[in-house]
Design an enzyme around this catalytic site. Structure first.
Site, PDB file in Angstrom:
ATOM      1  N   GLU A  29     -67.174   4.918 -22.241  1.00 38.92           N
ATOM      2  CA  GLU A  29     -65.777   5.048 -22.674  1.00 38.92           C
ATOM      3  C   GLU A  29     -65.587   4.596 -24.124  1.00 38.92           C
ATOM      4  OE1 GLU A  29     -62.927   6.148 -21.486  1.00 38.92           O
ATOM      5  OE2 GLU A  29     -63.600   6.808 -19.530  1.00 38.92           O
ATOM      6  N   HIS A  57     -65.169   7.004 -26.980  1.00 41.30           N
ATOM      7  CA  HIS A  57     -63.995   7.868 -27.115  1.00 41.30           C
ATOM      8  C   HIS A  57     -63.053   7.370 -28.212  1.00 41.30           C
ATOM      9  CE1 HIS A  57     -64.694   9.057 -22.618  1.00 41.30           C
ATOM     10  NE2 HIS A  57     -65.658   9.438 -23.425  1.00 41.30           N
ATOM     11  N   THR A  91     -56.793  11.883 -17.833  1.00 41.36           N
ATOM     12  CA  THR A  91     -57.286  11.890 -19.222  1.00 41.36           C
ATOM     13  C   THR A  91     -58.149  13.131 -19.470  1.00 41.36           C
ATOM     14  OG1 THR A  91     -59.043  10.385 -18.552  1.00 41.36           O
ATOM     15  CG2 THR A  91     -57.217   9.421 -19.736  1.00 41.36           C
ATOM     16  N   ASP A 130     -66.723  13.806 -20.372  1.00 38.67           N
ATOM     17  CA  ASP A 130     -67.023  12.439 -19.903  1.00 38.67           C
ATOM     18  C   ASP A 130     -66.014  12.004 -18.847  1.00 38.67           C
ATOM     19  OD1 ASP A 130     -69.004  12.309 -21.840  1.00 38.67           O
ATOM     20  OD2 ASP A 130     -68.151  10.600 -22.921  1.00 38.67           O
ATOM     21  N   HIS A 140     -66.539  10.738 -14.911  1.00 39.20           N
ATOM     22  CA  HIS A 140     -66.023   9.455 -14.410  1.00 39.20           C
ATOM     23  C   HIS A 140     -65.107   9.672 -13.203  1.00 39.20           C
ATOM     24  CE1 HIS A 140     -66.611   7.784 -18.773  1.00 39.20           C
ATOM     25  NE2 HIS A 140     -67.738   8.018 -18.154  1.00 39.20           N
TER      26      HIS A 140
HETATM   27 FE   LIG Z   1     -61.812   7.535 -18.868  1.00 32.12          FE
HETATM   28 FE   LIG Z   2     -61.917   7.785 -22.232  1.00 35.31          FE
END
Ligand SMILES: [Fe+2]
Ligand SMILES: [Fe+2]
Length: 331
Positions: free
Chosen positions: A113, A116, A169, A198, A202
């Site tokens: 993460e 990002h 997200t 990504d 997740h």
């Molecule tokens: Fe995330």
């Molecule tokens: Fe993220």
């Protein structure tokens, strides 16, 4: 046995599998993309030309777009809040020997993460379209303010939250990427799309954690899921504020921008809920306790109920001017 002990037992019984989840859903540091794969190389002679191109393409993007990208970036930058929150969840024990699978997961997830916010922050800095200092103040505020997502230290509720939020997200980064591509901004489009990828991995992982827990403690999991939906899944940046502002004030304004732009809407919230109900086969669960059966029925009816509410919902069309982004005449 108390609820707490059951949860701890379930977490401990799944723990040996977590290593496998890490291999399945995360990518090792040396194989995964890094922010610099998408950004101009400052060691290259073309560095300034590439920045010029970024700045040129950035001029095509409108006000709501920048606000949304800034708020998405700040949300990613508040990662210390999320890691510390998850590390504190029941059963995720970073102190009990280094090999606890759950704490290993949290660290490896955090490490993914972290890229990002890193890549988005650098892009915003190079774009020349935003007030970085104001963004930095908001980020500092947000980390300092923390969040309260209503999960307590309960692993079941936390995994419902992360299952939901990772998909949210994924949707918003994907849409921002599409908009950037439409405006001819290929670099930003690529960055947002790869981040969205990504987030999807997740999401798939967290929904698998929940599914595994349902296999062991369906009553507890259904009750936790229903409880989270009753409270509503808040966004991780719900405490967002601008410099000089009060806690949470900027969030509502940003949320209006995201709705107007169609990056993340009430309809998305409903669609995510439906997907979770489907994947966790809430409709097929049988043999629950009376209380959990009530929660199950509530969850099955909820999408339709929210649909009716969302049809009546209105959000502000007023253009609020944020300190992060000066009006650039492209509303
Ligand atoms: Fe995330
Ligand atoms: Fe993220």
């Amino acid at each position: 046995m108390s609820i707490k002990n059951v949860r701890l037992e379930v977490m401990q019984s799944i723990e040996p599998k977590v290593e496998g989840f890490i291999d399945e859903f995360l990518i090792p540091s040396e194989k995964i993309w890094q922010p610099t794969d998408f950004l101009p190389d400052s060691q290259s002679d073309n560095f300034f030309d590439e920045i010029e191109q970024i700045r040129g393409e950035a001029k095509e993007l409108g006000y709501d777009f920048w606000v949304t990208l800034v708020a998405d970036t700040i949300t990613e930058e508040a990662l210390p809040t999320y890691e510390s929150w998850l590390m504190d969840v029941e059963g995720i024990d970073q102190h009990n020997g280094k090999d606890n699978g759950w704490s290993k997961w949290v660290r490896a997830w955090t490490a993914e993460e972290n890229r990002h916010g890193d890549v988005l922050n650098k892009y915003l800095y190079l774009s020349g379209r935003v007030n970085m200092r104001e963004i930095e103040i908001t980020t500092q505020h947000l980390i300092s303010d923390g969040f309260d997502i209503g999960t307590d230290r309960d692993p079941y509720k936390n995994f419902v939250y992360t299952s939901f939020q990772e998909l949210a997200t994924n949707i918003s980064h994907k849409r921002v990427g599409k908009m950037a591509r439409k405006k001819g901004n290929a670099l930003l489009a690529k960055m947002c799309t790869i981040i969205a990828g990504d987030e999807m991995r997740h999401h798939l992982a967290y929904r698998e954690f929940v599914k595994t827990i349902i296999g062991q403690d369906p009553d507890g999991m259904v009750l936790a899921f229903a409880d989270m939906m009753k409270k509503k899944i808040v966004m991780p940046a719900h405490f967002l504020r601008e410099s000089g502002g009060n806690i949470g004030e900027a969030f509502e304004q940003f949320s209006n921008c995201a709705q107007r732009l169609g990056v993340y809407t009430a309809q998305d919230y409903i669609d995510i809920l439906k997907k979770l109900n489907d994947y966790w086969e809430i409709g097929n669960l049988r043999g629950l306790s009376d209380q959990a059966e009530k929660a199950r029925v509530y969850l099955m009816k909820l999408p339709e109920r929210l649909q009716r509410i969302s049809e009546r919902m209105q959000f502000s069309q007023d253009q609020y001017t944020f300190k992060w982004v000066q009006a650039n005449g492209m509303l």
